[in-house]
Design a protein around this motif. Structure first.
Motif, short mmCIF file in Angstrom:
data_model
loop_
_atom_site.label_atom_id
_atom_site.label_comp_id
_atom_site.label_asym_id
_atom_site.label_seq_id
_atom_site.Cartn_x
_atom_site.Cartn_y
_atom_site.Cartn_z
N ASN A 205 -34.92 -47.09 -33.33
CA ASN A 205 -35.99 -47.74 -32.57
C ASN A 205 -37.27 -46.91 -32.57
O ASN A 205 -38.37 -47.44 -32.69
N THR A 206 -37.11 -45.60 -32.45
CA THR A 206 -38.28 -44.71 -32.48
C THR A 206 -38.93 -44.72 -33.85
O THR A 206 -40.17 -44.74 -33.96
N LEU A 207 -38.12 -44.72 -34.91
CA LEU A 207 -38.67 -44.80 -36.26
C LEU A 207 -39.39 -46.12 -36.47
O LEU A 207 -40.49 -46.17 -37.04
N GLN A 208 -38.80 -47.20 -35.99
CA GLN A 208 -39.40 -48.53 -36.14
C GLN A 208 -40.76 -48.59 -35.44
O GLN A 208 -41.74 -49.09 -36.01
N ASN A 209 -40.83 -48.06 -34.23
CA ASN A 209 -42.10 -48.04 -33.49
C ASN A 209 -43.16 -47.20 -34.21
O ASN A 209 -44.33 -47.59 -34.30
N ALA A 210 -42.73 -46.04 -34.72
CA ALA A 210 -43.66 -45.16 -35.45
C ALA A 210 -44.14 -45.83 -36.73
O ALA A 210 -45.32 -45.73 -37.09
N ALA A 211 -43.25 -46.53 -37.41
CA ALA A 211 -43.62 -47.23 -38.64
C ALA A 211 -44.68 -48.29 -38.36
O ALA A 211 -45.71 -48.35 -39.03
N HIS A 212 -44.41 -49.12 -37.36
CA HIS A 212 -45.36 -50.20 -37.02
C HIS A 212 -46.72 -49.62 -36.62
O HIS A 212 -47.76 -50.18 -36.98
N ALA A 213 -46.71 -48.52 -35.88
CA ALA A 213 -47.96 -47.90 -35.44
C ALA A 213 -48.77 -47.37 -36.62
O ALA A 213 -49.99 -47.16 -36.50
N ASN A 214 -48.10 -47.17 -37.75
CA ASN A 214 -48.77 -46.63 -38.93
C ASN A 214 -48.83 -47.63 -40.09
O ASN A 214 -48.93 -47.24 -41.25
N GLY A 215 -48.78 -48.92 -39.74
CA GLY A 215 -48.98 -49.97 -40.73
C GLY A 215 -47.83 -50.20 -41.68
O GLY A 215 -48.03 -50.65 -42.81
N LEU A 216 -46.61 -49.92 -41.20
CA LEU A 216 -45.43 -50.11 -42.04
C LEU A 216 -44.41 -51.01 -41.34
O LEU A 216 -44.19 -50.88 -40.13
N GLN A 217 -43.81 -51.89 -42.11
CA GLN A 217 -42.70 -52.71 -41.62
C GLN A 217 -41.43 -51.87 -41.75
O GLN A 217 -41.26 -51.15 -42.73
N CYS A 218 -40.52 -51.99 -40.78
CA CYS A 218 -39.29 -51.19 -40.80
C CYS A 218 -38.09 -52.11 -40.68
O CYS A 218 -38.03 -52.95 -39.77
N GLU A 219 -37.14 -51.95 -41.58
CA GLU A 219 -35.95 -52.82 -41.62
C GLU A 219 -34.70 -51.95 -41.65
O GLU A 219 -34.60 -51.00 -42.43
N LEU A 220 -33.74 -52.27 -40.80
CA LEU A 220 -32.46 -51.56 -40.79
C LEU A 220 -31.57 -52.14 -41.88
O LEU A 220 -31.24 -53.33 -41.84
N LEU A 221 -31.17 -51.33 -42.85
CA LEU A 221 -30.40 -51.82 -43.98
C LEU A 221 -28.90 -51.68 -43.78
O LEU A 221 -28.14 -52.59 -44.06
#
Length: 238
Positions: A205-221
């Motif tokens: 969740n923390t990685l996902q939030n950081a990704a979105h804040a930096n213009g990246l989509q984050c997907e759990l594979l």
């Protein structure tokens, strides 16, 4: 840095009486790891690493390649892979193993003139950021190295399970840490002590939030067997 992990890797590759690597963190007691583990082939890799290698495509950058096992597998499949590591000894071992495109390089100073379709950061790739407050700069750098349709494949673990529970079922986390996933690592090899270094495990969740804040989509594979996971980061579509 004394590059003790790199020395262990090179010792193993050159049959120079390799010994186990001893690791200790601010959260865990001393533990030993056979350097042979870093030389595992595809069949011996965890499912998370196998999944990442299956998904790797196009022009590939392997960040923190270590002994080069991931890159060698991709090279053997005929893929275009560039491997980098800050360890001179590890890179020397990679070259001896037959890895063709490998160099001593810190990803944070890597030229952005070349972009990659797949950026691999395996064996807790988030650790390379060191601390949570450095993750934004880390992700921005990776983003700058990524082609418009490219992907970052990165794994980490949620280490909240390592903390004791209080009577209410909550976790007891020391007040002197900014984020519970931040550790200080100590490494020993052949009687030598490495300079302590920062390492961070980031929950999804923390990685996902950081990704979105930096213009990246984050997907759990995929999730592993021990609180670990593989995530895929791509350019955020506006």
């Amino acid at each position: 840095m004394k590059d003790l992990i790199g020395k262990a890797i090179l010792d193993y590759q050159t049959n120079n009486a390799p010994e186990d690597i001893i690791t200790e963190t601010s959260l865990t007691e001393a533990d030993s790891m056979s350097v042979a583990y870093l030389f595992r082939d595809y069949s011996e890799m965890p499912k998370i690493e196998q999944k990442a290698l299956q998904m790797a495509k196009g022009k590939i950058l392997d960040v923190g390649c270590g002994a080069g096992s991931h890159s060698l597998y991709l090279q053997q499949k005929g893929l275009d892979v560039t491997a980098i590591d800050i360890s001179e000894h590890a890179v020397e071992a990679c070259k001896l193993r037959g890895l063709q495109n490998v160099s001593v390089q810190d990803v944070m100073t890597l030229s952005e003139a070349t972009q990659y379709d797949t950026i691999l950061l395996l064996m807790n790739g988030t650790g390379l950021a060191g601390k949570l407050n450095r993750i934004a700069a880390f992700l921005q750098k990776l983003k700058a190295l990524l082609t418009p349709g490219g992907q970052i494949l990165i794994d980490s673990s949620d280490i909240i399970y390592m903390f004791d529970e209080d009577e209410d079922g909550g976790k007891w986390i020391p007040s002197n840490v900014d984020y519970y996933g931040e550790l200080i690592f100590n490494v020993r090899y052949k009687g030598e002590q490495e300079d302590p270094f920062d390492w961070v495990y980031i929950d999804y969740n923390t990685l996902q939030n950081a990704a979105h804040a930096n213009g990246l989509q984050c997907e759990l594979l995929i999730e592993g067997e021990h609180y670990d996971y593989l995530a895929r980061l791509t350019h955020l579509k506006l």
